[in-house]
Design an enzyme around this catalytic site. Structure first.
Site, short mmCIF file in Angstrom:
data_model
loop_
_atom_site.label_atom_id
_atom_site.label_comp_id
_atom_site.label_asym_id
_atom_site.label_seq_id
_atom_site.Cartn_x
_atom_site.Cartn_y
_atom_site.Cartn_z
N THR A 1 0.83 -1.21 0.00
CA THR A 1 0.00 0.00 0.00
C THR A 1 0.87 1.26 0.00
O THR A 1 0.71 2.13 -0.86
CB THR A 1 -0.93 0.00 1.24
OG1 THR A 1 -1.67 -1.22 1.24
CG2 THR A 1 -1.87 1.18 1.22
N LYS B 1 6.87 1.96 11.94
CA LYS B 1 6.93 2.27 13.38
C LYS B 1 7.52 1.15 14.22
O LYS B 1 8.15 1.40 15.26
CB LYS B 1 5.55 2.65 13.93
CG LYS B 1 4.44 1.68 13.59
CD LYS B 1 3.58 2.21 12.51
CE LYS B 1 2.79 1.13 11.84
NZ LYS B 1 1.88 1.63 10.84
N VAL C 1 4.63 7.87 12.64
CA VAL C 1 3.56 8.30 13.57
C VAL C 1 2.65 9.28 12.84
O VAL C 1 3.11 10.26 12.26
CB VAL C 1 4.13 9.00 14.82
CG1 VAL C 1 2.99 9.40 15.77
CG2 VAL C 1 5.13 8.12 15.54
N GLY D 1 -7.15 0.07 2.98
CA GLY D 1 -5.69 0.16 3.11
C GLY D 1 -5.23 0.85 4.38
O GLY D 1 -4.10 1.33 4.45
N ASP E 1 -0.06 -0.98 17.64
CA ASP E 1 0.41 0.04 16.69
C ASP E 1 0.48 1.41 17.39
O ASP E 1 1.50 2.11 17.33
CB ASP E 1 -0.57 0.07 15.50
CG ASP E 1 -0.24 1.14 14.48
OD1 ASP E 1 0.68 0.93 13.68
OD2 ASP E 1 -0.90 2.19 14.51
N LYS F 1 3.73 3.93 18.46
CA LYS F 1 3.75 5.35 18.05
C LYS F 1 3.92 6.28 19.26
O LYS F 1 4.69 7.24 19.20
CB LYS F 1 2.47 5.68 17.28
CG LYS F 1 2.43 5.01 15.90
CD LYS F 1 1.07 5.09 15.27
CE LYS F 1 1.04 4.54 13.85
NZ LYS F 1 -0.32 4.41 13.31
N1 HSE Z 1 -2.51 0.68 10.56
C1 HSE Z 1 -2.08 2.01 10.82
C2 HSE Z 1 -3.29 2.84 11.25
C3 HSE Z 1 -1.46 2.58 9.58
O1 HSE Z 1 -4.42 2.36 11.07
O2 HSE Z 1 -3.14 3.93 11.77
C4 HSE Z 1 -0.77 3.90 9.79
O3 HSE Z 1 0.31 3.78 10.68
#
Ligand code: HSE
Length: 400
Positions: free
Chosen positions: A11, A100, A127, A182, A196, A200
């Site tokens: 992506t 990240k 981030v 995406g 995630d 960050k």
């Molecule tokens: N999967 C992450 C999100 C992508 O949904 O924020 C961007 O870091």
């Protein structure tokens, strides 16, 4: 002319190729010279796609090519991204990455290698997707001691929570939509479990403190436990549930937490919806500032990756110093932070009031066998002590 190699044509990688192509002329003017994509490393082939002529399957081709001065890492995950990025830097090639996981674990080491070689390792998109927050902390807010950073840092979960709130949509359906657009990670567990957002906020706290935050030490809760009923309670209290990543400086040092939080209209992040991210920053001189924009998705993220490439080209033979040492930052106990708490419990009112004193009750029509309870403000340590006096708590959600 600057020759670039791109690692990964997923992506973000395909977005980087698109941005470089569509905005070729304006990017060349801003960078001061033309940028040309020479190689794309991917395990796959793309027959029929013009990118195929740039596809290579062997990293050695890239790392050993002296014409390549910039490597863009858009593979995600720790390996082989770490090995490839480190080798590129050691070979004197600057790197821009959106990864990240890589930055949270290996940031200081990769920054040091780039500094020693007078090249650059830039990671703006690690981030906040398209939001310029790393550069902001690193260059614009350097006069301040940053006392608080609170963000909606995951686009997938913010999109999901928004759809679940506004349209009473189901968790699994909205996750599928976020994946189709995406936004989600290859394994969306990283999004919905908060991992995630955790990486960050670890990166932001490291930049703010100048020391390495171990993301594995950050208390992290995702949104998988959030039910439609929790959202109904939030609505009844004129609040919304957001996955917040929070880091604050206390007398005992920085503490950090990632968790779903019920926030009211007065909260600066209340109106941040869909895939948008926002980062609220409080500095000791600046006061409050907020940075808002597309937090995930192909082109917003790719745009910021290409901006990193332009910065690299503008700083050839000049390292942009980043304040992030490998020294570990000991985190303070997040449970000392004070806030209100919402609980759903089957305990009788007398027991609830014996434990928590004055509370507000929230009752939903058609819901029996439990009551919603909003406590006064207290530390989480105190909440835990008081909650131990009850036996019927089904759910606790923090409130701000
Ligand atoms: N999967 C992450 C999100 C992508 O949904 O924020 C961007 O870091």
């Amino acid at each position: 002319m600057i020759k670039i190699a791109l690692l990964g044509y997923g992506t973000i990688g395909s977005g980087v190729a698109e941005v470089l192509k569509v905005n070729k002329d304006s990017i060349a003017k801003k960078a001061g010279q033309e940028l040309a994509l020479k190689y794309v490393l991917d395990l796959r082939d793309f027959p029929g796609d013009p990118i195929q002529e740039k596809i290579v399957h062997d990293y050695e081709v890239i790392v050993n090519d002296p014409e390549i001065s910039v490597v863009v890492e858009a593979m995600g995950g720790e390996e082989p991204a770490y090995t490839f990025v480190k080798r590129a830097l050691l070979a004197g090639k600057s790197v821009a990455t959106s990864n990240k996981a890589l930055v949270a674990r290996y940031g200081p080491e990769l920054i040091r290698i780039a500094q020693e070689r007078n090249i650059n390792f830039l990671f703006e998109t690690s981030v906040g997707g398209g939001i310029p927050i790393i550069r902001t902390l690193n260059t614009c807010l350097t006069a301040d001691v940053i006392e608080k950073v609170t963000g909606i840092l995951n686009g997938t979960t913010n999109y999901m929570l928004t759809r679940m709130t506004e349209e009473d949509a189901e968790f699994d359906d909205v996750l599928k939509e976020a994946q189709a657009m995406g936004y989600a990670e290859a394994d969306p567990t990283a999004d919905v479990e908060g991992y995630d957002a955790c990486r960050k906020i670890a990166i932001l706290t490291s930049l703010v403190s100048g020391q390495q935050v171990d993301f594995e030490e950050i208390e992290t809760q995702g949104i998988t436990d959030i039910e439609a009923l929790d959202i109904q309670y939030a609505k009844a209290m004129k609040r919304v549930i957001k996955l917040l990543a929070d880091s604050r400086r206390t007398e005992e040092g920085y503490c950090a937490l990632v968790a779903p939080v019920m926030i009211s209209k007065k909260h600066p992040l209340y109106n941040v919806n869909d895939v948008y991210n926002a980062i609220f920053v409080h500095g000791n001189m600046l006061g409050d500032a907020m940075f808002y924009g597309s937090g995930a998705g192909k082109l917003p993220t790719a745009s910021a990756v290409v901006a990193d490439i332009v910065d690299i080209v503008k700083h050839s033979h000049c390292n942009i110093k980043t304040f992030w040492s490998p020294e570990k930052l000991p985190l303070a106990d997040y449970r000392k932070a004070r806030r209100r708490f919402f609980l759903r419990t089957s305990d009788p009112e007398a027991a609830i009031e014996a434990a928590f004193g004055a509370v507000e009750y929230v009752r939903l029509p058609g819901v029996s066998g439990e009551v919603g309870v909003l406590t006064e403000q207290m530390s989480e340590l105190e909440y835990e002590k008081r909650a131990a006096g009850l036996t019927g708590i089904r759910k606790m959600i923090r409130v701000e």
